[in-house]
Write a protein that holds these residues in place. Structure first.
Motif, PDB file in Angstrom:
ATOM      1  N   VAL A  53      45.987  44.846  25.224  1.00 25.65           N
ATOM      2  CA  VAL A  53      46.228  45.143  26.636  1.00 25.65           C
ATOM      3  C   VAL A  53      47.409  46.110  26.657  1.00 25.65           C
ATOM      4  CG1 VAL A  53      46.626  44.204  28.937  1.00 25.65           C
ATOM      5  CG2 VAL A  53      45.567  42.764  27.169  1.00 25.65           C
ATOM      6  N   PHE A 106      42.167  46.874  27.322  1.00 27.94           N
ATOM      7  CA  PHE A 106      42.473  46.670  28.728  1.00 27.94           C
ATOM      8  C   PHE A 106      43.775  47.401  29.017  1.00 27.94           C
ATOM      9  CE2 PHE A 106      40.040  42.982  27.348  1.00 27.94           C
ATOM     10  CZ  PHE A 106      39.024  42.955  28.300  1.00 27.94           C
ATOM     11  N   PHE A 116      47.153  48.195  31.934  1.00 31.49           N
ATOM     12  CA  PHE A 116      47.917  47.709  33.080  1.00 31.49           C
ATOM     13  C   PHE A 116      49.003  48.721  33.451  1.00 31.49           C
ATOM     14  CE2 PHE A 116      50.534  46.421  29.506  1.00 31.49           C
ATOM     15  CZ  PHE A 116      51.834  46.609  29.956  1.00 31.49           C
ATOM     16  N   GLU A 139      48.353  43.588  37.482  1.00 37.53           N
ATOM     17  CA  GLU A 139      47.267  43.900  36.552  1.00 37.53           C
ATOM     18  C   GLU A 139      47.380  43.086  35.266  1.00 37.53           C
ATOM     19  OE1 GLU A 139      46.159  48.422  37.982  1.00 37.53           O
ATOM     20  OE2 GLU A 139      47.508  48.177  36.280  1.00 37.53           O
ATOM     21  N   THR A 144      44.423  40.351  34.079  1.00 34.99           N
ATOM     22  CA  THR A 144      43.846  40.340  32.730  1.00 34.99           C
ATOM     23  C   THR A 144      43.960  38.957  32.114  1.00 34.99           C
ATOM     24  OG1 THR A 144      44.420  42.668  32.431  1.00 34.99           O
ATOM     25  CG2 THR A 144      43.921  41.397  30.444  1.00 34.99           C
ATOM     26  N   ASN A 192      41.370  36.668  33.639  1.00 37.60           N
ATOM     27  CA  ASN A 192      39.956  36.991  33.443  1.00 37.60           C
ATOM     28  C   ASN A 192      39.510  37.066  31.992  1.00 37.60           C
ATOM     29  OD1 ASN A 192      39.566  37.235  36.257  1.00 37.60           O
ATOM     30  ND2 ASN A 192      40.239  39.368  36.232  1.00 37.60           N
ATOM     31  N   VAL A 193      40.432  37.241  31.070  1.00 38.45           N
ATOM     32  CA  VAL A 193      40.064  37.396  29.662  1.00 38.45           C
ATOM     33  C   VAL A 193      40.621  36.213  28.882  1.00 38.45           C
ATOM     34  CG1 VAL A 193      40.155  38.892  27.639  1.00 38.45           C
ATOM     35  CG2 VAL A 193      40.180  39.900  29.925  1.00 38.45           C
TER      36      VAL A 193
END
Length: 367
Positions: free
Chosen positions: A294, A310, A312, A317, A321, A324-325
Motif C-alpha cells: 500500500v 494499493f 493512498f 484512504e 484499505t 477492505n483488504v
C-alpha cells in the motif's frame, strides 16, 4: 578503466542504499577487470586496504565529533585525494555535501553524478537548509559531465528544471527465497496476521498519516513500525501520540536483513509512505519479498509499482484499505507481478551492467 566511487561512508555496507550499491557495483567492476577504488570513512569499522579486490581509500571523517559539518569535511578530503589518482571516471553518489567542492574535482576525470532524490523537499530540514540543498543540486549539475537519475520522475524533473539530460538507471534488488516462520516468533507474530511499515522517522514518509488511518479503521491486528525512533524528535512525537493504541508497535530499527525480509514476506499489508526521492531501495526489497504493498500515491512509487499495489493520499484512504483488504492471498497477482518486475528490471546484475555500458559509451566520447 580506473574508476573511483565517492559519496558513501564506505564498504562493506553497514549503513544504507548508496553503500549497498557501491559494494555491489565495485565488486562487479573488479570482476570485469577494471581498477576500482571506493572512498570510505576513516571511522568505518572495516579498515582493511581492500575488499574483495576493490581498493579502499580511508579518508578522515570528523562527523562523529563535529556533527553534520563533518560530512562536508569528509567529502572535501575524498575529492582532494582524488586529484592525485588519475582516475578515468569518478562516480559521485549524491551531491548534498560534495557539490560545493566541485571546482576541486580533477579536470581530466569524467565526473558522473547520481542525483539521488529531491533532498531539498525534505520537511525535516529548515528553510535555510532546504535553500542550500536546492543550491547544491544546481552546483552538482554544473560540476558533472553526466548525470544519472534513479527514477523517471527525477529524470523528468532534471529536464524540466535545468534543461539537462540524464541517464535513467534504477536501483537494484533481489528476490527473497528463504522465508522462515521461526523469525516471527522473536516478534510474537503470526503469518499474515499483522501489518507493517519500514521507514526513517521523517514527516515526508507519511508515517503519521498511515498510523492515523490505522486508528481510524479500528483494525486490531498488530501494526509494526520499524525505524529508529528513540533518538529522533519526530519519532518521539509519534510514539507519544499513539501510545494509547496497543496494536501499534514501535519496534525500533531492525538491521538484520533476514529478519526484515521475513517480516515483509509474512505480513498482510506493507505500507510504503515515501513521498520524496527516486527508486527507493526499501520499496524494491518489499516487492521482492512477497509484500502486498500500500503505497503513497505519487509518481515515484507509481512508476515502479504500476497497477500492482494499493495507493493512498490521506488517512481516510489508509483506513479504507485496512477495512477492505484482509486477505493477502486474494491478491496473488499483485505479488507475482511485482516479483517478476524485480527479476526482469531490477536485478543487481542488470543494474550493474547498465552502469558499466553507460560508462564505456560516455568515456569513449569523453577521451
Amino acid at each position: 578503466m580506473k574508476i573511483a566511487i565517492l559519496g558513501t561512508r564506505g564498504i562493506p555496507n553497514n549503513y544504507g542504499g548508496f553503500e549497498q550499491f557501491a559494494e555491489f557495483f565495485s565488486v562487479f567492476l573488479k570482476e570485469k577487470g577494471h581498477d576500482v577504488w571506493v572512498y570510505s570513512s576513516g571511522a568505518h569499522e572495516y579498515q582493511e586496504p581492500t575488499y574483495k579486490g576493490v581498493q579502499l581509500i580511508h579518508c578522515k571523517d570528523p562527523e562523529h565529533k563535529i556533527g553534520t559539518i563533518g560530512q562536508f569535511v569528509y567529502d572535501f578530503n575524498c575529492i582532494h585525494d582524488a586529484r592525485k589518482r588519475n582516475f578515468d571516471i569518478i562516480l559521485q553518489l549524491g551531491y548534498t555535501s560534495s557539490s560545493i567542492w566541485r571546482r576541486y574535482l580533477p579536470k581530466k576525470s569524467m565526473i558522473v553524478t547520481n542525483m539521488d532524490g529531491l533532498e531539498w523537499k525534505r520537511t525535516k530540514f529548515s528553510k535555510k537548509v532546504r535553500s542550500f540543498l536546492k543550491y547544491a543540486e544546481s552546483l552538482a549539475i554544473k560540476g558533472s559531465d553526466h548525470l544519472i537519475a534513479d527514477s523517471i520522475g527525477i529524470q523528468e524533473y532534471l529536464k524540466k528544471t535545468y534543461g539537462v539530460e540524464s541517464k535513467y538507471i534504477p536501483y537494484g534488488s533481489t528476490v527473497f527465497k528463504d522465508p522462515a516462520l521461526s523469525v516471527l516468533n522473536e516478534y510474537n507474530l503470526e503469518p499474515q496476521q499483522y501489518n507493517m511499515l519500514i521507514a526513517r522517522m521523517e514527516p515526508e514518509n507519511s508515517i503519521e498519516i498511515i498510523l492515523d488511518g490505522v486508528v481510524q479503521s479500528g483494525n486490531k491486528l498488530p501494526f509494526l513500525v520499524v525505524g529508529k525512533h528513540d533518538t529522533n524528535k519526530f519519532g518521539h512525537y509519534l510514539k507519544e501520540k499513539f501510545k494509547d493504541y496497543p496494536s501499534i508497535r514501535f519496534v525500533g530499527g531492525i538491521y538484520n536483513q533476514n529478519h526484515l525480509n521475513n517480516l515483509r514476506y509474512h505480513s498482510n499489508l506493507y505500507f510504503h509512505g515515501h513521498t520524496v526521492g527516486g527508486t527507493n531501495p526499501s520499496l524494491l526489497e518489499a516487492m521482492g519479498s512477497n509484500s502486498l504493498i500500500v503505497a503513497h500515491n505519487n509518481k515515484f512509487n507509481a512508476a515502479i509499482l504500476e497497477e500492482d499495489a494499493f495507493y493512498f493520499r490521506d488517512a481516510d484512504e489508509v483506513a479504507r484499505t485496512l477495512e477492505n483488504v484482509d486477505n493477502k492471498q486474494d491478491y496473488t497477482h499483485y505479488l507475482e507481478n511485482n516479483t517478476q518486475k524485480i527479476k526482469e528490471k531490477y536485478t543487481w546484475e542488470l543494474i550493474n551492467q547498465t552502469y558499466l555500458d553507460y560508462f564505456e559509451e560516455t568515456y569513449a566520447a569523453f577521451k
